[in-house]
Design an enzyme around this catalytic site. Structure first.
Site, PDB file in Angstrom:
ATOM      1  N   GLU A 131       0.826  -1.244  -0.071  1.00  0.00           N
ATOM      2  CA  GLU A 131      -0.077   0.142   0.108  1.00  0.00           C
ATOM      3  C   GLU A 131       0.852   1.164  -0.255  1.00  0.00           C
ATOM      4  OE1 GLU A 131      -2.932  -0.333  -0.936  1.00  0.00           O
ATOM      5  OE2 GLU A 131      -3.201  -2.406  -0.488  1.00  0.00           O
ATOM      6  N   CYS A 146       6.839 -10.308  -6.924  1.00  0.00           N
ATOM      7  CA  CYS A 146       6.743  -8.633  -6.548  1.00  0.00           C
ATOM      8  C   CYS A 146       5.797  -8.270  -5.551  1.00  0.00           C
ATOM      9  CB  CYS A 146       6.989  -7.749  -7.636  1.00  0.00           C
ATOM     10  SG  CYS A 146       6.961  -6.071  -7.295  1.00  0.00           S
TER      11      CYS A 146
END
Length: 173
Positions: A131, A146
Site C-alpha cells: 500500500e 513482486c
C-alpha cells in the site's frame, strides 16, 4: 521519507512491529507510531457488516504526521463493489490503509512449513509495503513474486516476496 502508522481500533504490538520493520527494510524510511484512533464515524456499512476503506484512508491522511500515512485496523474493509480488500491506497496520495481481518487465516495452504504466526506476520509486512508502494506512485506489477503484484487472495499474498522487484525498486528507490 517519513511514514506514520495510524492504528485504528485494537491493533496488536506484533502487527505494529511487523509493519514498522517491513517499511524500514523495504523503503529505508523513518517510521513513527501514531496514537491509536477510534474507527471513523460513518465507516460502518450495516448491510454489509463491513467498513468503508476510504474512511480509514481519510483518517490516516488527516491525523498522520508523515509524508505517507497508513492506517492499520483489524476491521473487515471493503471498497466500492469489491467483497473485501486487504488494503487500499490512492496512487501518489499520502494516505492508505490495511486490514488484518482477512490476513489471519491459520494456514497458507501448505505453501510453506511456517507457523500461523509467522505466516500472519509476513502478510502484514507485505500488505503495508504494497500500500505504501501505491502512495509512492507504483501500480500493480505483473511479476507474481513482486510485493506490488495484485493479490485478491491470501494464497496470492503468500506466494509473493516481501520486497519490490528490480523494476519497481528502480521506479521508487
Amino acid at each position: 521519507m517519513h511514514v506514520d502508522i495510524v492504528p485504528v481500533g485494537e491493533v496488536s504490538s506484533l502487527v505494529k512491529r511487523e509493519a514498522s520493520e517491513g517499511l524500514r527494510e523495504t523503503y529505508d524510511c523513518e517510521v513513527s507510531m501514531h496514537e491509536p484512533q477510534s474507527v471513523p464515524a460513518g465507516a460502518y456499512h450495516s448491510d454489509r457488516d463491513q467498513y468503508r476503506a476510504e474512511e480509514f484512508i481519510d483518517l490516516a491522511r488527516r491525523v498522520g504526521s508523515g509524508d505517507k500515512n497508513i492506517a492499520i485496523t483489524p476491521k473487515d474493509l471493503f471498497y466500492r463493489r469489491r467483497n473485501y480488500v486487504f488494503g487500499l491506497a490512492y496512487l501518489s496520495g499520502s494516505g492508505s490503509v490495511i486490514s488484518t481481518y482477512r490476513l489471519q487465516t491459520s494456514s497458507d495452504g501448505g505453501f510453506s512449513n511456517q507457523s500461523a504466526s509467522d505466516i500472519f506476520s509476513a502478510r502484514v509486512r507485505k500488505e503495508v509495503v504494497h500500500e505504501i508502494g501505491h502512495t509512492l506512485g507504483l501500480e500493480h506489477c505483473d511479476n507474481k513474486r513482486c510485493v506490488m503484484n495484485f493479490s485478491p487472495t491470501v494464497r496470492q499474498v503468500d506466494v509473493k516476496e516481501p520486497s519490490l522487484c528490480g523494476s519497481c525498486q528502480r521506479s521508487v528507490l
